[in-house]
Design a protein around this motif. Structure first.
Motif, PDB file in Angstrom:
ATOM      1  N   VAL A 345      18.443 -41.820  21.144  1.00 54.55           N
ATOM      2  CA  VAL A 345      19.335 -40.968  20.352  1.00 54.55           C
ATOM      3  C   VAL A 345      20.657 -41.694  20.104  1.00 54.55           C
ATOM      4  O   VAL A 345      21.196 -41.692  18.994  1.00 54.55           O
ATOM      5  CB  VAL A 345      19.570 -39.621  21.061  1.00 54.55           C
ATOM      6  N   ARG A 346      21.194 -42.337  21.142  1.00 50.20           N
ATOM      7  CA  ARG A 346      22.442 -43.096  20.997  1.00 50.20           C
ATOM      8  C   ARG A 346      22.273 -44.241  19.996  1.00 50.20           C
ATOM      9  O   ARG A 346      23.182 -44.544  19.217  1.00 50.20           O
ATOM     10  CB  ARG A 346      22.876 -43.669  22.341  1.00 50.20           C
ATOM     11  N   ALA A 347      21.101 -44.895  20.037  1.00 51.83           N
ATOM     12  CA  ALA A 347      20.848 -46.005  19.114  1.00 51.83           C
ATOM     13  C   ALA A 347      20.850 -45.541  17.659  1.00 51.83           C
ATOM     14  O   ALA A 347      21.129 -46.325  16.759  1.00 51.83           O
ATOM     15  CB  ALA A 347      19.518 -46.673  19.445  1.00 51.83           C
ATOM     16  N   HIS A 348      20.549 -44.264  17.438  1.00 49.36           N
ATOM     17  CA  HIS A 348      20.598 -43.697  16.085  1.00 49.36           C
ATOM     18  C   HIS A 348      21.998 -43.174  15.763  1.00 49.36           C
ATOM     19  O   HIS A 348      22.203 -42.577  14.687  1.00 49.36           O
ATOM     20  CB  HIS A 348      19.589 -42.561  15.947  1.00 49.36           C
ATOM     21  N   GLY A 349      22.950 -43.385  16.672  1.00 51.25           N
ATOM     22  CA  GLY A 349      24.304 -42.885  16.448  1.00 51.25           C
ATOM     23  C   GLY A 349      24.447 -41.410  16.748  1.00 51.25           C
ATOM     24  O   GLY A 349      25.437 -40.785  16.351  1.00 51.25           O
ATOM     25  N   GLY A 350      23.458 -40.838  17.448  1.00 52.89           N
ATOM     26  CA  GLY A 350      23.475 -39.408  17.729  1.00 52.89           C
ATOM     27  C   GLY A 350      23.903 -39.074  19.140  1.00 52.89           C
ATOM     28  O   GLY A 350      24.364 -39.924  19.899  1.00 52.89           O
ATOM     29  N   GLN A 351      23.710 -37.814  19.512  1.00 58.62           N
ATOM     30  CA  GLN A 351      24.126 -37.326  20.822  1.00 58.62           C
ATOM     31  C   GLN A 351      23.061 -36.388  21.370  1.00 58.62           C
ATOM     32  O   GLN A 351      22.550 -35.519  20.651  1.00 58.62           O
ATOM     33  CB  GLN A 351      25.472 -36.606  20.716  1.00 58.62           C
TER      34      GLN A 351
END
Length: 379
Positions: A345-351
């Motif tokens: 999720v972090r790699a997609h810029g998400g949270q």
């Protein structure tokens, strides 16, 4: 055979002390006072010679005379501070001049840790030198141990990556053999079919563990790369739920799709995010229905929410996405699934977040519609 790294404390090199004074008698006196086992004295009678020694040796402490021709102590200190190699060397100034607050201030301004007036009592010099030698040795010991630990961790991660990669082949062979036996055994042999069912379930569980370990190794080593494309998170979720329903009652999973669910992302990793969250909910949600929602009502993000009956201890929530959480919380797996989801999720810029809500555990992943994919960061 001892495979452990050597103890850095058993192989410490001598400590170098730099003494700079243009009066030969002062160098002889300092040498007689500070000479001892484990200490290497570097003697210089000028600033230029001191700079040459600093280029050749790593120094724990520099004792500088203030009054010297050409390059005095203050200028030498400034030159030392301008070099990457010697900028952190502690400096003690020695001077025979009367106590002058302006000169003392200038000494501290050039980076001195102390300013002593001659004649200095031998006990004072010895005491101060001993403190800086001990500090230097502790820093070197800590540095050596950190380097040894990093090498050991790197070796462990490499071994884990190799082992998990090689384990996939025999696991695939076991699954193929189980499928073949299932087809060849008579349908009325319920006992054998049940045994094969247990074998297949255990092998699939082990295969998932192996994949988690492999992803963990890739994340930790920075070797995981994501491929960006236009994805429909709702379609990805439906495909995952079809597979999940094959191993569980399909009526245990309810899907709710709202709005536009398209985004820029890695389809395979998005599938793993959904699969891990849904698999976790099915495992820990007793026999209650697992609710999966893909919400595209926001123009900026697409939200994935997975709900299951249960409760997570409030003390565990802040640490839920740490690797190997099974080390402090009972788990049916390795404790890597949620960590890997969080990293993806972090790699997609998400949270990714988790919370307790009205008797349910809710996992929510907020994924930006557009983001520059990057390798998961080591955390």
């Amino acid at each position: 055979m001892n495979l452990l790294p050597p103890d850095p404390a058993q192989s410490q090199a001598p400590v170098n002390l730099l003494i700079v004074d243009d009066v030969p008698q002062n160098l002889v006196a300092m040498q007689a006072l500070l000479r001892r086992e484990g200490v290497n004295l570097l003697l210089a009678d000028s600033g230029a010679q001191a700079l040459e020694l600093l280029l050749e040796h790593e120094v724990a402490l520099a004792l500088l005379d203030v009054h010297m021709p050409e390059i005095d102590g203050f200028m030498l200190a400034e030159l030392m501070r301008g070099s990457q190699r010697s900028r952190d060397v502690p400096i003690i100034f020695l001077t025979a001049s009367p106590d002058d607050p302006l000169r003392v201030f200038k000494g501290y301004e050039t980076g001195a840790v102390d300013f002593l007036h001659k004649p200095v009592a031998p006990q004072v010099i010895l005491s101060k030198v001993n403190v800086f030698i001990e500090l230097y040795q502790q820093r070197q010991l800590l540095k050596a141990r950190n380097e040894a630990l990093e090498r050991a961790l790197k070796l462990n991660e490499t071994m884990a990556a190799v082992l998990t990669h090689d384990l996939r082949t025999p696991l695939s062979a076991i699954l193929l053999c189980a499928d073949k036996l299932s087809l060849e055994l008579p349908d009325d042999n319920a006992g054998a079919q049940q045994t094969l069912s247990y074998l297949e379930a255990s092998t699939l569980r082990m295969a998932r563990m192996v994949e988690q370990l492999l992803d963990f190794s890739r994340i930790r080593s920075g070797g995981l790369r994501l491929q960006s494309s236009v994805c429909d998170l709702a379609e990805v979720t439906r495909a995952v739920l079809v597979e999940a329903g094959a191993g569980h009652r399909s009526d245990r999973i309810a899907l709710d799709v709202r709005g536009d669910s398209t985004l820029q992302g890695d389809m395979d990793r998005l599938g793993q995010i959904v699969a891990n969250l849904v698999g976790n909910a099915l495992t820990h949600g007793a026999d209650a229905t697992v609710q999966v929602q893909v919400d595209g009502g926001d123009a900026r993000v697409v939200a994935l929410r997975v709900r299951n009956t249960g409760h997570v201890d409030e003390a565990l929530l802040p640490r839920l996405f740490e690797p190997f959480k099974a080390s402090f919380h009972q788990s049916n797996g390795l404790g890597l699934g949620l960590y890997i989801v969080d990293q993806f999720v972090r790699a997609h810029g998400g949270q990714l977040s988790a919370r307790n809500e009205a008797g349910q555990v809710v996992f929510e992943a907020l994924l930006p519609r557009r983001s520059d994919l990057r390798s998961p960061a080591v955390s």
